[in-house]
Motif scaffolding. Structure first.
Motif, PDB file in Angstrom:
ATOM      1  N   LEU A 157      -4.623  -0.448  -5.228  1.00 14.03           N
ATOM      2  CA  LEU A 157      -5.064   0.013  -3.905  1.00 14.03           C
ATOM      3  C   LEU A 157      -6.391  -0.640  -3.509  1.00 14.03           C
ATOM      4  O   LEU A 157      -6.584  -1.021  -2.348  1.00 14.03           O
ATOM      5  N   VAL A 158      -7.283  -0.790  -4.462  1.00 13.75           N
ATOM      6  CA  VAL A 158      -8.555  -1.473  -4.193  1.00 13.75           C
ATOM      7  C   VAL A 158      -8.308  -2.947  -3.875  1.00 13.75           C
ATOM      8  O   VAL A 158      -8.832  -3.487  -2.896  1.00 13.75           O
ATOM      9  N   ALA A 159      -7.483  -3.599  -4.692  1.00 12.48           N
ATOM     10  CA  ALA A 159      -7.181  -5.021  -4.477  1.00 12.48           C
ATOM     11  C   ALA A 159      -6.516  -5.235  -3.122  1.00 12.48           C
ATOM     12  O   ALA A 159      -6.818  -6.217  -2.417  1.00 12.48           O
ATOM     13  N   GLN A 213      -6.940  -3.464  -0.424  1.00  9.40           N
ATOM     14  CA  GLN A 213      -7.977  -3.355   0.618  1.00  9.40           C
ATOM     15  C   GLN A 213      -8.798  -4.637   0.693  1.00  9.40           C
ATOM     16  O   GLN A 213      -9.144  -5.107   1.774  1.00  9.40           O
ATOM     17  N   ILE A 214      -9.123  -5.194  -0.452  1.00 10.89           N
ATOM     18  CA  ILE A 214      -9.864  -6.462  -0.478  1.00 10.89           C
ATOM     19  C   ILE A 214      -9.018  -7.563   0.147  1.00 10.89           C
ATOM     20  O   ILE A 214      -9.504  -8.343   0.980  1.00 10.89           O
ATOM     21  N   VAL A 256      -4.443   2.534  -8.962  1.00  9.77           N
ATOM     22  CA  VAL A 256      -5.695   2.666  -8.211  1.00  9.77           C
ATOM     23  C   VAL A 256      -6.337   1.294  -8.031  1.00  9.77           C
ATOM     24  O   VAL A 256      -6.831   0.958  -6.946  1.00  9.77           O
ATOM     25  N   LEU A 257      -6.309   0.473  -9.084  1.00 12.52           N
ATOM     26  CA  LEU A 257      -6.812  -0.895  -8.974  1.00 12.52           C
ATOM     27  C   LEU A 257      -6.055  -1.660  -7.892  1.00 12.52           C
ATOM     28  O   LEU A 257      -6.645  -2.405  -7.106  1.00 12.52           O
ATOM     29  N   THR A 272      -5.327 -11.088  -9.629  1.00 11.23           N
ATOM     30  CA  THR A 272      -6.772 -10.919  -9.491  1.00 11.23           C
ATOM     31  C   THR A 272      -7.451 -12.230  -9.116  1.00 11.23           C
ATOM     32  O   THR A 272      -8.342 -12.265  -8.259  1.00 11.23           O
ATOM     33  N   THR A 282       0.845  -1.199   0.000  1.00 13.06           N
ATOM     34  CA  THR A 282       0.000   0.000   0.000  1.00 13.06           C
ATOM     35  C   THR A 282       0.875   1.243   0.000  1.00 13.06           C
ATOM     36  O   THR A 282       0.619   2.202  -0.744  1.00 13.06           O
ATOM     37  N   ARG A 296      -8.862  -8.050   3.903  1.00  8.72           N
ATOM     38  CA  ARG A 296     -10.044  -8.629   4.561  1.00  8.72           C
ATOM     39  C   ARG A 296     -10.152 -10.144   4.360  1.00  8.72           C
ATOM     40  O   ARG A 296     -11.118 -10.752   4.767  1.00  8.72           O
ATOM     41  N   THR A 339      -6.756 -13.004  -5.525  1.00 11.20           N
ATOM     42  CA  THR A 339      -7.602 -12.151  -4.686  1.00 11.20           C
ATOM     43  C   THR A 339      -9.025 -12.691  -4.642  1.00 11.20           C
ATOM     44  O   THR A 339      -9.644 -12.776  -3.576  1.00 11.20           O
TER      45      THR A 339
END
Length: 129
Positions: A58-60, A62-63, A55-56, A119, A9, A66, A122
């Motif tokens: 950063l989203v990945a 965060q996913i 940006v993708l 991906t 990150t 979790r 993930t």
């Protein structure tokens, strides 16, 4: 946030200003008309892919934070994201070099494969969280 998620990150966030500077540089290059139309197109594509893919990422990330994936799998996934972004967008910049079009295409394709693998890892983490 800890371990690989935190490290990658930070890498993604620090990388964003470099992409922003690339946009500034692109405007100067376009204004000075120093590149051919093909070179301008490759510069734009490389720059755009770098920004969108960061940006993708950063989203990945965060996913991924979790999920219950083990740290080893998180490190691998984060590494695939980073190298995939560099290869996917970098391949367009390789196209700028005379006679390197095929190499640029291969680098871009390799980046797409790495990003696809990241991906899917993930998605696996989400499905079995």
């Amino acid at each position: 946030m800890h371990g690989p998620i935190q490290v990658f990150t930070v890498i993604a966030l620090v990388s964003l200003p470099t992409v922003m500077y690339g946009g500034y540089a692109l405007m100067g290059v376009l204004r000075d008309r120093k590149l051919t139309e093909h070179q301008r197109a490759m510069f734009r594509a490389g720059h755009a892919h770098a920004g969108v893919l960061l940006v993708l990422a950063l989203v990945a990330l965060q996913i991924l934070s979790r999920t219950t994936l083990p740290d080893t799998t998180l490190w691998i996934t984060c590494f695939l994201l980073l190298v995939g972004i560099l290869a996917q967008s970098g391949g367009f910049f390789v196209h700028l070099l005379p006679g390197r079009g095929k190499l640029g295409g291969r680098v871009t394709s390799a980046g797409a494969v790495l990003l696809g693998a990241a991906t899917l890892l993930t998605a696996y983490g989400v499905a079995f969280a």
